[in-house]
Design an enzyme around this catalytic site. Structure first.
Site, mmCIF file in Angstrom:
data_model
loop_
_atom_site.group_PDB
_atom_site.id
_atom_site.type_symbol
_atom_site.label_atom_id
_atom_site.label_comp_id
_atom_site.label_asym_id
_atom_site.label_seq_id
_atom_site.Cartn_x
_atom_site.Cartn_y
_atom_site.Cartn_z
ATOM 1 N N SER A 53 4.524 -9.552 2.774
ATOM 2 C CA SER A 53 4.544 -10.591 3.812
ATOM 3 C C SER A 53 5.531 -11.690 3.423
ATOM 4 O O SER A 53 5.780 -11.915 2.227
ATOM 5 C CB SER A 53 3.143 -11.214 3.953
ATOM 6 O OG SER A 53 3.184 -12.379 4.747
ATOM 7 N N TYR A 68 -3.774 -15.257 -0.677
ATOM 8 C CA TYR A 68 -2.983 -14.313 0.138
ATOM 9 C C TYR A 68 -1.518 -14.381 -0.274
ATOM 10 O O TYR A 68 -0.859 -13.359 -0.513
ATOM 11 C CB TYR A 68 -3.148 -14.672 1.615
ATOM 12 C CG TYR A 68 -2.459 -13.709 2.556
ATOM 13 C CD1 TYR A 68 -2.976 -12.433 2.767
ATOM 14 C CD2 TYR A 68 -1.294 -14.071 3.224
ATOM 15 C CE1 TYR A 68 -2.338 -11.536 3.627
ATOM 16 C CE2 TYR A 68 -0.654 -13.187 4.082
ATOM 17 C CZ TYR A 68 -1.180 -11.927 4.281
ATOM 18 O OH TYR A 68 -0.552 -11.035 5.128
HETATM 19 N N1 NAP Z 1 -0.760 -9.793 10.958
HETATM 20 C C1 NAP Z 1 0.188 -10.467 10.338
HETATM 21 O O1 NAP Z 1 0.638 -11.533 10.792
HETATM 22 C C2 NAP Z 1 0.766 -9.934 9.056
HETATM 23 C C3 NAP Z 1 1.961 -10.524 8.590
HETATM 24 C C4 NAP Z 1 2.505 -10.057 7.412
HETATM 25 C C5 NAP Z 1 1.893 -9.040 6.713
HETATM 26 N N2 NAP Z 1 0.748 -8.491 7.173
HETATM 27 C C6 NAP Z 1 0.126 -7.429 6.376
HETATM 28 O O2 NAP Z 1 0.044 -6.245 7.126
HETATM 29 C C7 NAP Z 1 -1.058 -5.473 6.653
HETATM 30 C C8 NAP Z 1 -1.928 -5.046 7.831
HETATM 31 O O3 NAP Z 1 -2.446 -6.215 8.436
HETATM 32 P P1 NAP Z 1 -2.901 -6.293 9.951
HETATM 33 O O4 NAP Z 1 -2.315 -7.514 10.504
HETATM 34 O O5 NAP Z 1 -2.702 -5.005 10.626
HETATM 35 O O6 NAP Z 1 -4.468 -6.574 9.737
HETATM 36 P P2 NAP Z 1 -5.769 -5.983 10.434
HETATM 37 O O7 NAP Z 1 -5.520 -5.756 11.874
HETATM 38 O O8 NAP Z 1 -6.875 -6.883 10.019
HETATM 39 O O9 NAP Z 1 -5.943 -4.554 9.734
HETATM 40 C C9 NAP Z 1 -6.191 -4.467 8.358
HETATM 41 C C10 NAP Z 1 -6.392 -3.016 7.984
HETATM 42 O O10 NAP Z 1 -6.667 -2.935 6.577
HETATM 43 C C11 NAP Z 1 -7.851 -2.181 6.382
HETATM 44 N N3 NAP Z 1 -8.542 -2.620 5.172
HETATM 45 C C12 NAP Z 1 -8.960 -3.867 4.847
HETATM 46 N N4 NAP Z 1 -9.572 -3.862 3.655
HETATM 47 C C13 NAP Z 1 -9.535 -2.585 3.209
HETATM 48 C C14 NAP Z 1 -10.019 -1.937 2.053
HETATM 49 N N5 NAP Z 1 -10.651 -2.610 1.074
HETATM 50 N N6 NAP Z 1 -9.814 -0.606 1.911
HETATM 51 C C15 NAP Z 1 -9.179 0.099 2.885
HETATM 52 N N7 NAP Z 1 -8.692 -0.457 4.003
HETATM 53 C C16 NAP Z 1 -8.895 -1.786 4.172
HETATM 54 C C17 NAP Z 1 -8.671 -2.375 7.652
HETATM 55 O O11 NAP Z 1 -9.513 -1.258 7.885
HETATM 56 P P3 NAP Z 1 -11.078 -1.159 7.580
HETATM 57 O O12 NAP Z 1 -11.678 -2.492 7.898
HETATM 58 O O13 NAP Z 1 -11.521 -0.056 8.477
HETATM 59 O O14 NAP Z 1 -11.158 -0.782 6.140
HETATM 60 C C18 NAP Z 1 -7.571 -2.385 8.701
HETATM 61 O O15 NAP Z 1 -7.241 -1.063 9.053
HETATM 62 C C19 NAP Z 1 -1.794 -6.338 5.643
HETATM 63 O O16 NAP Z 1 -1.409 -5.985 4.327
HETATM 64 C C20 NAP Z 1 -1.299 -7.724 5.965
HETATM 65 O O17 NAP Z 1 -1.359 -8.593 4.861
HETATM 66 C C21 NAP Z 1 0.166 -8.903 8.334
#
Ligand code: NAP
Length: 258
Positions: A138, A151
């Protein structure tokens, strides 16, 4: 059988969207996360659309369980050629309620989870002399973000770790790609009260990320406006950075003035 990609955190948000995008580009996709229902529904959707998908539940902090789930997906879909370590969580830290256990939990999912995901596929890739490791980091890792300290630190760790791996693994035929998105409209940032400039949908992000993956980019920061903003932010002197960023700490959390 298509080029096999495994995606962690595929039950929602960026992971689910990237699974759809990679499937549409001919990859067979192995889906991992903790919740079975959304994984099963996504696999059904992709298979019904002519793709090839399988799923397993796994917690990325459970090193052994994750390794077993990856081995099962490889037995079903073939050797993993592309690991997308995407699973991640966020949480706020405030000085008055500081909880080291919560910081450790975020590091465990966001950093150790990436390490264990890579560990599960690296020996096979080394043996075959080819493959690709992708980590969804990120822009939050570029500088320390107040109240997002854990984070921010976890993403800085991921980006630095991936850079080191990239140098070592590139000459052995394994590309390492660090993806550094800005704000993406998923559940992860739903509760964020601060402005989210240049917000992208997960679908827009996935299209661009899939292109970067196929181009075997080393580092991919998206969108470009956020990349520019981060370039500037990194160059701010500490006194100015501190002053600007303090405005993102809620007034109710600032405590009494000394
Ligand atoms: N959204 C943003 O603005 C943003 C920006 C930069 C980077 N990111 C990064 O992108 C990635 C995905 O984020 P997102 O925005 O798609 O978030 P999200 O919609 O909350 O999805 C998170 C995913 O991670 C899984 N997860 C969480 N804890 C886990 C664990 N202990 N073991 C296995 N799976 C787990 C969740 O599935 P379950 O709950 O089913 O396990 C879900 O599929 C993250 O690494 C985040 O830091 C996001």
């Amino acid at each position: 059988m298509g080029y096999h990609a495994i995606i962690t955190g595929a039950s929602a948000g960026i992971g689910a969207s990237l699974a759809r995008e990679l499937s549409s580009r001919g990859y067979s996709v192995g889906l991992l996360a903790r919740r079975a229902e959304p994984l099963e529904a996504l696999a059904e959707e992709l298979n019904a659309g002519g793709g090839q998908a399988a799923w397993r539940t796994a917690d990325v902090t459970d090193r052994e369980g994750l390794g077993e789930a990856v081995a099962e997906l490889e037995a079903e879909l073939g050797p993993c050629e592309l690991m997308v370590a995407n699973a991640g969580v966020i949480g706020l830290q405030f000085a008055d309620t500081f909880d080291g256990g919560e910081v450790a939990r975020i590091m465990d999912v966001n950093f150790n989870g990436v390490v264990y995901s890579i560990e599960a596929v690296l020996p096979g890739m080394l043996e075959r002399g080819r493959g690709q490791l992708v980590a969804i980091s990120s822009v939050a890792g570029f500088r320390g973000l107040p109240t997002w300290s854990a984070y921010s630190a976890s993403k800085a760790a991921v980006s630095t770790f991936m850079e080191a791996m990239r140098v070592e693994l590139g000459p052995r035929g394994i590309a390492c790609t660090t993806v550094q998105p800005g704000f993406i409209d998923t559940d992860l940032v739903k509760g964020n009260k601060n402005p989210m400039p240049f917000l992208l949908t997960p679908e827009e992000l996935s299209r661009r990320v899939a292109g970067a993956i196929q181009g075997r980019a080393g580092e991919f920061t998206v969108p470009w406006q956020m990349k520019g903003l981060m370039w500037l932010t990194r160059r701010l002197p500490n006194w100015l950075y501190d002053r600007v960023m303090y405005s993102s700490v809620p007034k109710s959390r600032r405590g009494p003035k000394p």
